[in-house]
Design an enzyme around this catalytic site. Structure first.
Site, short mmCIF file in Angstrom:
data_model
loop_
_atom_site.label_atom_id
_atom_site.label_comp_id
_atom_site.label_asym_id
_atom_site.label_seq_id
_atom_site.Cartn_x
_atom_site.Cartn_y
_atom_site.Cartn_z
N GLY A 19 -0.12 3.43 7.76
CA GLY A 19 -1.06 3.41 6.65
C GLY A 19 -1.73 2.31 6.56
O GLY A 19 -2.40 1.81 5.36
N ALA A 21 -4.81 1.88 7.80
CA ALA A 21 -6.19 2.04 7.46
C ALA A 21 -6.61 2.20 6.01
O ALA A 21 -7.66 2.47 5.58
CB ALA A 21 -6.72 3.43 8.04
N GLY A 25 -3.61 -1.84 3.38
CA GLY A 25 -3.58 -1.72 4.83
C GLY A 25 -4.88 -2.27 5.40
O GLY A 25 -4.62 -3.35 6.27
N GLU A 91 2.15 9.13 0.17
CA GLU A 91 1.44 9.86 -0.80
C GLU A 91 1.95 9.05 -2.09
O GLU A 91 2.91 8.75 -2.62
CB GLU A 91 2.14 11.28 -1.03
CG GLU A 91 2.00 11.96 0.40
CD GLU A 91 0.50 12.63 0.29
OE1 GLU A 91 -0.22 12.68 -0.65
OE2 GLU A 91 0.23 13.35 1.39
N TYR A 193 7.07 10.66 -7.41
CA TYR A 193 6.49 9.68 -6.67
C TYR A 193 7.57 8.25 -6.63
O TYR A 193 7.81 7.90 -5.39
CB TYR A 193 5.11 9.34 -7.00
CG TYR A 193 4.58 7.90 -6.57
CD1 TYR A 193 4.63 7.61 -5.16
CD2 TYR A 193 4.48 6.87 -7.37
CE1 TYR A 193 3.93 6.10 -4.62
CE2 TYR A 193 4.24 5.37 -6.72
CZ TYR A 193 3.95 5.31 -5.36
OH TYR A 193 3.33 4.21 -5.06
N ASN A 220 0.55 -2.63 -10.29
CA ASN A 220 -0.82 -1.76 -10.14
C ASN A 220 -1.96 -2.44 -9.29
O ASN A 220 -2.55 -3.51 -9.80
CB ASN A 220 -1.46 -1.37 -11.78
CG ASN A 220 -0.90 -0.14 -12.03
OD1 ASN A 220 0.36 -0.01 -12.42
ND2 ASN A 220 -1.71 0.82 -12.17
N ARG A 259 -0.78 -2.44 -18.20
CA ARG A 259 -0.56 -2.44 -16.89
C ARG A 259 -0.63 -3.98 -16.32
O ARG A 259 -1.17 -4.69 -16.96
CB ARG A 259 -1.47 -1.65 -16.25
CG ARG A 259 -1.20 -0.28 -16.08
CD ARG A 259 -0.09 0.31 -15.78
NE ARG A 259 -0.13 1.69 -15.95
CZ ARG A 259 0.64 2.34 -16.94
NH1 ARG A 259 1.27 1.50 -17.88
NH2 ARG A 259 0.89 3.66 -17.08
N1 LIG Z 1 -2.19 0.68 -4.64
C1 LIG Z 1 -1.21 0.41 -5.78
O1 LIG Z 1 -1.22 0.37 -6.86
C2 LIG Z 1 0.14 0.41 -5.12
C3 LIG Z 1 1.41 -0.05 -6.03
C4 LIG Z 1 2.44 0.35 -5.69
C5 LIG Z 1 2.90 0.58 -4.53
N2 LIG Z 1 1.84 0.97 -3.60
C6 LIG Z 1 2.38 1.24 -2.29
O2 LIG Z 1 1.52 0.58 -1.19
C7 LIG Z 1 1.28 1.42 -0.22
C8 LIG Z 1 -0.08 1.67 0.20
O3 LIG Z 1 -1.01 1.93 -0.71
P1 LIG Z 1 -2.57 2.02 -0.92
O4 LIG Z 1 -2.84 1.72 -2.31
O5 LIG Z 1 -3.03 1.18 0.05
O6 LIG Z 1 -2.88 3.51 -0.72
P2 LIG Z 1 -3.96 4.13 0.22
O7 LIG Z 1 -3.81 5.68 0.08
O8 LIG Z 1 -5.33 3.61 0.25
O9 LIG Z 1 -3.17 3.98 1.61
C9 LIG Z 1 -2.42 4.79 2.12
C10 LIG Z 1 -2.55 5.01 3.70
O10 LIG Z 1 -1.42 5.74 4.17
C11 LIG Z 1 -2.04 6.98 4.90
N3 LIG Z 1 -1.13 8.07 4.85
C12 LIG Z 1 -0.98 8.68 3.96
N4 LIG Z 1 -0.10 9.72 4.14
C13 LIG Z 1 0.17 9.64 5.68
C14 LIG Z 1 0.96 10.14 6.45
N5 LIG Z 1 1.65 11.49 6.04
N6 LIG Z 1 1.22 9.89 7.81
C15 LIG Z 1 0.45 8.56 8.01
N7 LIG Z 1 -0.37 7.95 7.35
C16 LIG Z 1 -0.31 8.35 6.16
C17 LIG Z 1 -3.53 7.06 4.32
O11 LIG Z 1 -4.14 7.83 5.16
C18 LIG Z 1 -4.02 5.89 3.86
O12 LIG Z 1 -4.62 5.36 4.88
C19 LIG Z 1 1.79 2.68 -0.45
O13 LIG Z 1 3.12 2.96 0.16
C20 LIG Z 1 2.08 2.77 -1.90
O14 LIG Z 1 3.13 3.63 -2.39
C21 LIG Z 1 0.59 0.87 -3.88
#
Ligand SMILES: NC(=O)c1ccc[n+]([C@@H]2O[C@H](COP(=O)([O-])OP(=O)(O)OC[C@H]3O[C@@H](n4cnc5c(N)ncnc54)[C@H](O)[C@@H]3O)[C@@H](O)[C@H]2O)c1
Length: 368
Positions: A19, A21, A25, A91, A193, A220, A259
């Site tokens: 993830g 990208a 990440g 997801e 989720y 968040n 939040r």
């Molecule tokens: N952004 C938030 O507020 C938040 C809060 C709590 C936890 N998180 C966790 O942080 C992590 C990253 O979140 P983010 O906000 O950067 O989300 P994001 O959607 O921007 O990044 C997730 C990345 O994972 C990739 N991805 C999705 N499904 C995939 C699959 N099946 N195989 C390979 N790659 C896949 C997507 O292309 C994307 O680049 C996640 O695990 C999320 O649960 C995020």
């Protein structure tokens, strides 16, 4: 972490980021490579996040692949031979997860299980596994009763919400007082989720492995780079998008939804620490500010920052079943490690988000 302090432990370190990208990440990748780390990203460039023609400018090796595709992920891991794994691929839409439980379970649960199996089979398995976990595992989170007892209430009653009663009530039907949720509050996710993300934590805890894990329960996260096109996640990006299009912003319930908004660079600093700090090994940590911000306040800050009329933000009394009323972290235990603290206040972070969103629109980079 201060940007100009060189972290010797990261120099040449082989780090595999699933993830990588995405929102968090891509910024993490830049921070780690700036420290001399050798990063491989594994990401399927999910269209919901990246659009149909992803714009990528990452200073790292990118393998386009899905965590559900074990053979491709195995080949990518073998080529990278990582010393540290950061697992971000997921997801991430709470509401969407109710509609698509199979996809959420396959990606978040089965994908993580496969990653663990692949890593365990390596001749030289990684020394650390850093997981992007979430506050969604807490569900409604911690509340205090009249008698001072800390409880985790069940999800709110839909009938009461239909009648406009949005507060959280105890078993004796008296309103409960929300408090920041500490790491030892028993998990009680209120969404597919949240459950799938809790299962990721359980997988790490319950599959014997030669590495030590670092579990970061993010609140968040917001800031520049968060998808402006994904309608399922990132409330402040959604608001910024609506405001830039001149659309009214509607805030759910009575506006009193709180939040713990944590700026992306603070989160990146936590992951960088997770990749090398001994103090975090084996632990689970809340990563937030510890401060509540009403969603209504955040929406008004966005409008103000854009020079738009705050009256265009209104509370509409609508609600989404399963929404959490008050999601704020108790971060004392994280602060006690001495290796991380949040630095960016919401007003400053929102200004950075809005400046970025404005430039994306001005450059015509936001799809309709
Ligand atoms: N952004 C938030 O507020 C938040 C809060 C709590 C936890 N998180 C966790 O942080 C992590 C990253 O979140 P983010 O906000 O950067 O989300 P994001 O959607 O921007 O990044 C997730 C990345 O994972 C990739 N991805 C999705 N499904 C995939 C699959 N099946 N195989 C390979 N790659 C896949 C997507 O292309 C994307 O680049 C996640 O695990 C999320 O649960 C995020």
């Amino acid at each position: 972490m201060t940007a100009n302090v060189r972290i010797e432990a990261l120099q040449g370190k082989r780090i595999f980021i699933t993830g990588g990208a995405g929102f968090i990440g891509s910024r993490l990748t830049r921070a780690l490579t700036a420290q001399g780390a050798d990063v491989t990203i594994y990401d399927n460039l999910l269209e919901q996040v990246h659009g149909s023609s992803p714009r990528l400018d990452l200073p790292a090796r990118l393998v386009v692949g899905d965590v559900r595709d074990k053979a491709t992920m195995k080949a990518a891991v073998e080529a990278s031979n990582p010393e540290v794994v950061v697992h971000l691929a997921a997801e991430t839409g709470t509401g969407q997860s109710a509609d698509e439980p199979t996809r959420y379970t396959e990606v978040n649960v089965v994908g993580t299980a496969q990653l663990i199996e692949i890593l365990r089979d390596q001749a030289a398995p990684p020394e650390r596994f850093v997981l992007a976990a979430t506050r969604a595992v807490y569900g409604e989170g911690a509340y205090r009763t009249n008698s001072g007892q800390i409880v985790v209430p069940a999800p709110r009653d839909l009938e009461a919400m239909h009648e406009g009663r949005f507060a959280v009530y105890g078993a004796d039907r008296t309103p409960l007082e929300p408090v920041p949720t500490d790491i030892d509050v028993p998990p009680m996710p209120g969404s597919v989720y949240g459950s799938s993300k809790l299962m990721q934590e359980y997988l790490l805890a319950q599959t014997p492995a030669p590495w030590q894990s670092v579990i970061l329960r993010l609140q968040n996260v917001y800031g520049p780079g968060q998808s402006l096109r994904n309608p399922y996640t990132g409330v402040l990006s959604i608001f910024a998008n609506q405001a830039m299009r001149g659309q009214p912003i509607f805030v759910y319930e009575d506006g009193e939804i709180y939040r713990d908004f944590v700026f992306v660079d603070d989160v990146v600093a936590a992951f960088v620490a997770g990749c090398h700090e001994p103090a975090l090994l084996g632990g689970t940590f809340n990563i937030g500010t510890g401060e509540p911000t009403a969603i209504l306040t955040a929406a008004r800050l966005i409008m103000r920052e854009l020079g738009l009329d705050e009256q265009n933000v209104s509370v509409n009394g609508a609600f989404r079943p399963g929404d959490i009323r008050y999601a704020v972290a108790d971060i004392h235990r994280t602060l006690r490690t001495g290796v991380w603290k949040p630095e960016v206040a919401p007003a400053s972070g929102i200004a950075q988000l809005v400046a970025w969103a404005r430039s994306e629109f001005e450059r015509g980079l936001v799809e309709n």
